[in-house]
Design an enzyme around this catalytic site. Structure first.
Site, PDB file in Angstrom:
ATOM      1  N   TYR A 171       0.846  -1.206   0.000  1.00  0.00           N
ATOM      2  CA  TYR A 171       0.000   0.000   0.000  1.00  0.00           C
ATOM      3  C   TYR A 171       0.876   1.249   0.000  1.00  0.00           C
ATOM      4  O   TYR A 171       0.651   2.184  -0.778  1.00  0.00           O
ATOM      5  CB  TYR A 171      -0.909  -0.013   1.227  1.00  0.00           C
ATOM      6  CG  TYR A 171      -1.594   1.313   1.481  1.00  0.00           C
ATOM      7  CD1 TYR A 171      -2.624   1.745   0.658  1.00  0.00           C
ATOM      8  CD2 TYR A 171      -1.205   2.131   2.541  1.00  0.00           C
ATOM      9  CE1 TYR A 171      -3.245   2.972   0.875  1.00  0.00           C
ATOM     10  CE2 TYR A 171      -1.816   3.342   2.773  1.00  0.00           C
ATOM     11  CZ  TYR A 171      -2.840   3.763   1.935  1.00  0.00           C
ATOM     12  OH  TYR A 171      -3.450   4.980   2.158  1.00  0.00           O
ATOM     13  N   LYS A 200       1.184   4.367  -2.877  1.00  0.00           N
ATOM     14  CA  LYS A 200       0.982   5.789  -2.587  1.00  0.00           C
ATOM     15  C   LYS A 200       2.278   6.590  -2.781  1.00  0.00           C
ATOM     16  O   LYS A 200       2.231   7.748  -3.226  1.00  0.00           O
ATOM     17  CB  LYS A 200       0.468   5.962  -1.154  1.00  0.00           C
ATOM     18  CG  LYS A 200      -0.970   5.518  -0.947  1.00  0.00           C
ATOM     19  CD  LYS A 200      -1.939   6.394  -1.703  1.00  0.00           C
ATOM     20  CE  LYS A 200      -3.380   6.152  -1.306  1.00  0.00           C
ATOM     21  NZ  LYS A 200      -4.326   7.054  -1.999  1.00  0.00           N
TER      22      LYS A 200
END
Length: 252
Positions: free
Chosen positions: A140, A144
């Site tokens: 994750y 990002k």
């Protein structure tokens, strides 16, 4: 009346941001994969549209339907907290397809008009997890962090054309659906080595004491990016996010 297009408005940061821009008198296009208009105030300035950032046809249809856009807020995304060893390849691909490539596709959809008009603003909502190595959110975080890198370079590319580009970095927010959306992807509770780490992470995320980020903090940061020509490239959103950003230069 300026127009803002916001992705991922079904809850949390996107929903609160849409409400704020409506209160400020903007024309708001709130998009969701499965539209639920009743979660937003009734307004002649509001349009709710279906939009899936992983579907090029969905993006194209929405942008064509909207017409002129002044500000794009890329908020749509999801999280998964899984040890690198155990993350499913499909989950890793979905994280990048939604968080990274979906953001890229949305930017590409508006950039030609922004560049030709010599104006417009793009605001990408990422996360303070990109500022510091943390366990269980590696993929994750990578998805990002890639958006951060894209945004930083895009800001340089667009400066000659008068297009502003910003990153909003929220901190930990128990108010959002991040945790619930991440749970279906959770792996490792049946592993004696990873179980304590995962249980600690879940407890920490649900803890509401101490400095945290509220959805209104993110909405305020997005508003600043949209309306303040002097706003910095990166804007922390939330008390904990401000602390993390201030300390980031000391982390290795």
């Amino acid at each position: 009346m300026p127009t803002v297009l916001i992705t991922g408005c079904s809850s949390g940061f996107g929903l609160e941001t849409a409400k704020l821009f409506l209160e400020k008198g903007w024309k708001v296009v709130a998009t969701m994969r499965r539209p639920t208009p009743d979660i937003l105030p009734v307004s002649d300035h509001l349009t709710v549209l279906p939009l899936d950032v992983t579907d090029p046809a969905s993006i194209r249809k929405a942008v064509e339907q909207i017409g002129d856009i002044d500000v794009l807020v890329n908020n749509a995304g999801f999280g998964a907290a899984v040890p690198v060893e155990l993350i499913e390849p499909d989950t890793a691909r979905e994280l990048f397809e939604t968080n990274t490539l979906g953001t890229l596709a949305m930017m590409q959809a508006v950039l030609p008009a922004f560049r030709e008009r010599r104006g417009g603003t793009i605001i990408n909502v990422t996360s303070t997890v990109t500022l510091k190595p943390l366990p269980l959110v590696s993929v994750y975080r990578a998805s990002k962090a890639a958006v951060n890198a894209l945004t930083e370079s895009l800001a340089v590319e667009m400066e000659p054309f008068g297009v502003r580009v910003h990153i909003v970095l929220p901190g930990r927010s128990p108010e959002t659906s991040f945790g619930n959306n991440a749970l279906p992807h959770l792996r490792g509770l049946d592993n004696a080595d990873y179980k304590p780490m995962i249980e600690g992470m879940i407890a920490n995320f649900r803890e509401e004491s101490g400095p945290i980020t509220h959805a209104v903090d993110v909405a305020a940061a997005v508003w600043r990016a949209a309306t303040d020509p002097g706003a910095p490239l990166k804007i922390a959103a939330g008390e904990d996010a401000v602390q993390w950003m201030a300390e980031a230069e000391h982390w290795t």
